[in-house]
Design a protein around this motif. Sequence first.
Motif, mmCIF file in Angstrom:
data_model
loop_
_atom_site.group_PDB
_atom_site.id
_atom_site.type_symbol
_atom_site.label_atom_id
_atom_site.label_comp_id
_atom_site.label_asym_id
_atom_site.label_seq_id
_atom_site.Cartn_x
_atom_site.Cartn_y
_atom_site.Cartn_z
ATOM 1 N N ALA A 88 75.159 -40.042 8.425
ATOM 2 C CA ALA A 88 73.723 -39.656 8.414
ATOM 3 C C ALA A 88 73.340 -40.231 7.213
ATOM 4 O O ALA A 88 72.102 -40.552 7.131
ATOM 5 N N MET A 89 73.975 -39.969 6.066
ATOM 6 C CA MET A 89 73.451 -40.847 4.733
ATOM 7 C C MET A 89 72.907 -42.221 4.848
ATOM 8 O O MET A 89 71.907 -42.627 4.537
ATOM 9 N N GLY A 90 73.982 -42.695 5.554
ATOM 10 C CA GLY A 90 73.796 -44.535 5.505
ATOM 11 C C GLY A 90 72.425 -44.749 6.667
ATOM 12 O O GLY A 90 71.586 -45.603 6.422
ATOM 13 N N ALA A 91 72.552 -43.977 7.649
ATOM 14 C CA ALA A 91 71.348 -43.911 8.743
ATOM 15 C C ALA A 91 70.061 -43.591 7.840
ATOM 16 O O ALA A 91 69.075 -44.235 8.451
ATOM 17 N N THR A 108 61.634 -46.592 14.269
ATOM 18 C CA THR A 108 61.790 -45.528 15.204
ATOM 19 C C THR A 108 63.307 -45.553 15.663
ATOM 20 O O THR A 108 63.794 -44.352 15.575
ATOM 21 N N PRO A 109 63.934 -46.788 16.142
ATOM 22 C CA PRO A 109 65.295 -46.236 16.528
ATOM 23 C C PRO A 109 66.267 -46.095 15.275
ATOM 24 O O PRO A 109 67.334 -45.037 15.505
ATOM 25 N N LEU A 110 65.945 -46.474 14.251
ATOM 26 C CA LEU A 110 66.659 -46.096 13.108
ATOM 27 C C LEU A 110 66.762 -44.743 12.756
ATOM 28 O O LEU A 110 67.658 -43.931 12.479
ATOM 29 N N GLY A 111 65.557 -44.149 12.785
ATOM 30 C CA GLY A 111 65.231 -42.790 12.458
ATOM 31 C C GLY A 111 65.729 -41.846 13.677
ATOM 32 O O GLY A 111 66.294 -40.639 13.550
ATOM 33 N N ILE A 112 65.613 -42.287 14.906
ATOM 34 C CA ILE A 112 66.492 -41.489 15.899
ATOM 35 C C ILE A 112 67.887 -41.324 15.795
ATOM 36 O O ILE A 112 68.640 -40.075 15.869
ATOM 37 N N LYS A 113 68.437 -42.582 15.155
ATOM 38 C CA LYS A 113 69.985 -42.674 14.898
ATOM 39 C C LYS A 113 70.513 -41.730 13.680
ATOM 40 O O LYS A 113 71.331 -40.671 13.719
ATOM 41 N N ALA A 114 69.399 -41.610 12.601
ATOM 42 C CA ALA A 114 69.400 -40.735 11.632
ATOM 43 C C ALA A 114 69.441 -39.264 11.876
ATOM 44 O O ALA A 114 70.204 -38.501 11.581
ATOM 45 N N MET A 115 68.706 -39.014 13.004
ATOM 46 C CA MET A 115 68.434 -37.286 13.433
ATOM 47 C C MET A 115 69.754 -37.047 14.129
ATOM 48 O O MET A 115 70.220 -35.853 13.937
ATOM 49 N N GLN A 116 70.043 -38.119 14.810
ATOM 50 C CA GLN A 116 71.370 -37.753 15.751
ATOM 51 C C GLN A 116 72.447 -37.474 14.730
ATOM 52 O O GLN A 116 73.218 -36.630 15.092
ATOM 53 N N GLN A 117 72.598 -37.932 13.571
ATOM 54 C CA GLN A 117 73.564 -37.858 12.699
ATOM 55 C C GLN A 117 73.519 -36.693 11.899
ATOM 56 O O GLN A 117 74.449 -35.978 11.722
ATOM 57 N N LEU A 118 72.052 -36.571 11.757
ATOM 58 C CA LEU A 118 71.871 -35.199 10.916
ATOM 59 C C LEU A 118 72.077 -33.958 11.870
ATOM 60 O O LEU A 118 72.649 -32.798 11.487
ATOM 61 N N GLN A 119 72.058 -34.021 13.176
ATOM 62 C CA GLN A 119 72.457 -32.918 14.170
ATOM 63 C C GLN A 119 73.707 -32.607 14.142
ATOM 64 O O GLN A 119 74.268 -31.337 14.225
ATOM 65 N N THR A 120 74.606 -33.513 13.823
ATOM 66 C CA THR A 120 76.333 -33.124 13.707
ATOM 67 C C THR A 120 76.526 -32.434 12.621
ATOM 68 O O THR A 120 77.251 -31.681 12.605
ATOM 69 N N LEU A 121 75.531 -32.464 11.558
ATOM 70 C CA LEU A 121 76.053 -31.533 10.479
ATOM 71 C C LEU A 121 75.109 -30.094 10.709
ATOM 72 O O LEU A 121 75.295 -29.134 9.861
ATOM 73 N N ASN A 122 74.220 -30.013 11.680
ATOM 74 C CA ASN A 122 73.321 -28.562 12.088
ATOM 75 C C ASN A 122 74.171 -27.767 12.925
ATOM 76 O O ASN A 122 74.593 -28.179 14.089
ATOM 77 N N PRO A 123 74.564 -26.636 12.472
ATOM 78 C CA PRO A 123 75.180 -25.860 13.239
ATOM 79 C C PRO A 123 74.433 -25.030 14.304
ATOM 80 O O PRO A 123 74.905 -24.456 15.082
ATOM 81 N N ASP A 124 73.122 -25.193 14.255
ATOM 82 C CA ASP A 124 72.060 -24.523 15.077
ATOM 83 C C ASP A 124 71.393 -25.560 16.022
ATOM 84 O O ASP A 124 70.845 -26.472 15.583
#
Length: 198
Positions: A88-91, A108-124
Amino acid sequence: MINFIWMLLIAVGVVYAGLHGRIDQVTQSTVQAAENAVLLSLKLTGVMCLWLGMMKIAEKAGLVKVISLVVGPVIRIVFPSVPRQHPAMGAIILTISANMLGLGNAVTPLGIKAMQQLQTLNPDNETASPAMCTLLALCTTGLTFVPATIIALRAAAGSSRPAEIVGATVVVSLTATIVVLIADRLCRAVYYPRGRCR
């Protein structure tokens, strides 16, 4: 709601033109605007291909990596909850770097990828994490040093000096980014015990 507002504006314009005997001007303006939109799109496609190609060359040459090295320490301060070695940090760094180069369509695609990576750290799965809210805020303000997309639009529209807005863009985007980071920290101070954005 916005669709309703646009429909209302169009309907009022057509009715007004009809009542005043200018419906032919509406038809002529509609056709002319559609033609201009297509021509602008074609011109913009060429310029955007050029800038996206330059971005790819910069990436291959290591310029993006250099920007990442410069931006990285600041990003780690802004996103303290994201582990340093997490994808997520690299994204996030790539997203912010592309934003700084003014490549809105590439962000836009980079931001979506970053959000997907951040979601893996999100418990909710139902609520955005503070890091996700921060990234969204930063992408919205779009700190830009080289407004490539705006320069391309101005060049396609026939501007004699398409790059003259660089200084104003830097000042405005930097101010907006500082304000949004302050607001983000204030929101975190209020909602951090709950661990989620509202």
